[in-house]
Design an enzyme around this catalytic site. Structure first.
Site, mmCIF file in Angstrom:
data_model
loop_
_atom_site.group_PDB
_atom_site.id
_atom_site.type_symbol
_atom_site.label_atom_id
_atom_site.label_comp_id
_atom_site.label_asym_id
_atom_site.label_seq_id
_atom_site.Cartn_x
_atom_site.Cartn_y
_atom_site.Cartn_z
ATOM 1 N N HIS A 161 -7.911 -13.062 3.716
ATOM 2 C CA HIS A 161 -7.230 -12.879 5.546
ATOM 3 C C HIS A 161 -6.217 -14.689 5.259
ATOM 4 O O HIS A 161 -5.313 -14.954 6.443
ATOM 5 C CB HIS A 161 -7.825 -12.933 6.601
ATOM 6 C CG HIS A 161 -8.166 -11.123 6.616
ATOM 7 N ND1 HIS A 161 -7.185 -10.614 6.749
ATOM 8 C CD2 HIS A 161 -9.422 -10.708 6.741
ATOM 9 C CE1 HIS A 161 -8.225 -9.343 6.631
ATOM 10 N NE2 HIS A 161 -9.226 -9.750 6.386
ATOM 11 N N SER A 212 -11.957 -10.991 8.802
ATOM 12 C CA SER A 212 -11.394 -10.203 9.242
ATOM 13 C C SER A 212 -11.770 -9.767 10.951
ATOM 14 O O SER A 212 -10.580 -9.326 11.331
ATOM 15 C CB SER A 212 -11.614 -8.776 8.513
ATOM 16 O OG SER A 212 -12.789 -8.507 8.755
ATOM 17 N N LYS A 245 -2.314 -8.204 1.410
ATOM 18 C CA LYS A 245 -2.729 -8.537 2.695
ATOM 19 C C LYS A 245 -1.149 -9.524 2.833
ATOM 20 O O LYS A 245 -0.419 -8.914 2.934
ATOM 21 C CB LYS A 245 -3.877 -9.468 3.041
ATOM 22 C CG LYS A 245 -4.474 -8.118 3.744
ATOM 23 C CD LYS A 245 -6.095 -8.212 3.578
ATOM 24 C CE LYS A 245 -6.744 -7.266 3.799
ATOM 25 N NZ LYS A 245 -8.510 -6.859 3.768
HETATM 26 C C1 LIG Z 1 -9.393 -5.790 3.412
HETATM 27 C C2 LIG Z 1 -10.399 -7.034 2.545
HETATM 28 C C3 LIG Z 1 -11.148 -6.738 1.453
HETATM 29 C C4 LIG Z 1 -10.977 -5.494 0.692
HETATM 30 O O1 LIG Z 1 -9.687 -5.884 0.020
HETATM 31 P P1 LIG Z 1 -8.680 -4.376 -0.493
HETATM 32 O O2 LIG Z 1 -7.572 -5.023 -1.815
HETATM 33 O O3 LIG Z 1 -8.180 -4.080 0.941
HETATM 34 O O4 LIG Z 1 -9.707 -3.227 -1.063
HETATM 35 C C5 LIG Z 1 -12.337 -7.652 1.470
HETATM 36 N N1 LIG Z 1 -12.189 -8.588 2.280
HETATM 37 C C6 LIG Z 1 -12.096 -8.867 3.525
HETATM 38 C C7 LIG Z 1 -12.190 -9.654 4.171
HETATM 39 C C8 LIG Z 1 -10.618 -7.461 3.868
HETATM 40 O O5 LIG Z 1 -10.685 -7.970 4.876
#
Ligand SMILES: *Cc1c(COP(=O)(O)O)cnc(C)c1O
Length: 392
Positions: free
Chosen positions: A207, A179, A242
């Site tokens: 991602h 991330s 995302k």
């Molecule tokens: C954003 C993220 C999460 C958490 O997801 P949410 O739905 O925002 O709680 C988990 N793993 C990674 C790699 C992330 O970037």
């Protein structure tokens, strides 16, 4: 010292080390054009990679879902809160990523922190990339399994740890796209290790889902592993806040695995089901992702354009073919100063500091979206190069 004095001292220390975080207030929908604390800024910080978070068709689907299903699920899924539309979403998600079955969670944090404790316990072992997301680390700690963290992408170090382990059950755990670095895990090599050591392979594709692979089916599909004979070892986690532009997450895999997770995952069982209207909107989001080759092609053009144009000398643009394009500056204060200078130039690029990234590797986390235009990406790259010269 009183308990409150402790907190005062702690906050003062954060301030001194340039680690105190402040929330910015955006009054517009998530999109490149933001209005932040009263100022118009061009934003490069969201994970809305396909530009779906403010897509009118999705907002309409969410509104229609609320009209049809109301606002709340009313209970947890195993009591009375599981609605037909949740089920429909799970079927669509499983089909989309090429898995037998999927389970829909309220957030990625909950999926990640819940899955490991459901699969492993005391006497078992977790092997985790050092740069994995915090929620995976928390899941490993909650499971009470032994946690072994290997240096980022270091397969030789992972091999050594696996060979030394006498744990009964094992899991290799990795972000698919990291991330804060934007690089991609070697999933086939990790699956091969998992098979050799009879371990689960837990893949967090927060991602990559929607962005990588055919029709955006994700990093596992891109690696050709969805229909692999050993794919039953893969526990695929994807998030839906995302690229999918809404909220929530899913865990997908072989049917027995998913049934077990439904029975045992505390972050699934002991929480109210996500609003069914969200599941309704997510069905539309999946259709937009699947039909989104145009958005992905534009996004990839922007990534190439940015990397060609941002020829930095002192600051380090990390190697990344994904929309996450980090520029490592190093020092916390300097990173904040660069972020502030970008903002003065009308560009909103968040500074990411420890503990989100390792000490000494503070960075700008630039993220690109299909909602950006080419001239906007050129403006960002050129401003960065100019600032690097000015601040030298
Ligand atoms: C954003 C993220 C999460 C958490 O997801 P949410 O739905 O925002 O709680 C988990 N793993 C990674 C790699 C992330 O970037």
């Amino acid at each position: 010292m009183s308990l409150r004095d402790d907190l005062h001292a702690g906050l003062a220390a954060l301030e001194r080390d340039a680690l105190r975080r402040r929330r910015r207030r955006n009054t517009l929908p998530c999109a490149p054009h933001a209005q932040v604390d009263g100022r118009a800024l061009l934003a490069f910080g969201s994970n809305d990679y396909l530009g779906l978070a403010a897509e009118p068709a999705l907002a309409a689907a969410l509104a229609a879902g609320a009209q049809r299903f109301g606002t709340g699920a009313g209970a947890s899924h195993l009591v009375t809160g599981h609605h037909a539309v949740h089920d429909e979403l799970e079927t669509a998600l499983a089909r989309f990523v090429g898995a037998e079955r999927a389970l829909y969670f309220s957030t990625g944090y909950m999926a990640n922190s819940g899955v490991l404790p459901a699969l492993l316990g005391r006497g078992d072992a977790v092997f985790a990339d050092r740069l994995n997301h915090a929620s995976l680390v928390d899941g490993a700690l909650l499971s009470r399994a032994e946690l072994h963290r290997y240096p980022h992408l270091d397969l030789a170090a992972l091999d050594t740890l696996l060979e030394r382990s006498s744990a009964r059950r094992k899991a290799i755990v990795t972000d698919a796209v990291f991330s804060m670095d934007g690089d991609v895990a070697p999933l086939p090599a990790l699956l091969e290790r998992a098979a050799r050591h009879d371990a689960w392979l837990i893949v967090d594709d927060a991602h990559g889902f929607g962005v990588l692979g055919p029709q955006g089916r994700g990093t596992v599909a891109e690696a050709g592993l969805s229909v692999h004979p050993e794919a039953w070892r893969i526990v695929l986690i994807g998030t839906l806040g995302k690229a999918a532009g809404v909220a929530g997450a899913f865990v997908a895999g072989e049917a027995t695995l998913v049934e077990w997770l439904l029975q045992k995952t505390r972050t699934y069982i002991f929480t109210t089901g996500a609003p069914p209207a969200l599941a309704h909107a997510l069905l539309e989001s999946l259709r937009l992702i699947e039909a989104g080759d145009g958005r992905r092609a534009h996004l990839n053009r922007l990534i190439t354009l940015f990397r060609t144009r941002a020829q930095l000398q002192r600051w380090r643009l990390l190697p990344s073919r994904t929309p996450v394009q980090p520029v490592v500056i190093g020092d916390n204060d300097e990173t904040l100063a660069v972020s502030a200078a970008l903002e003065a130039a009308g560009l909103w690029v968040p500074a990411i500091r420890p503990p989100t990234v390792p000490t000494g590797s503070a960075r700008l986390r630039i993220s690109l979206s299909a909602a950006h235009r080419e001239d906007e990406v050129i403006r960002l790259a050129d401003t960065l190069c100019e600032l690097e010269r000015q601040l030298a």
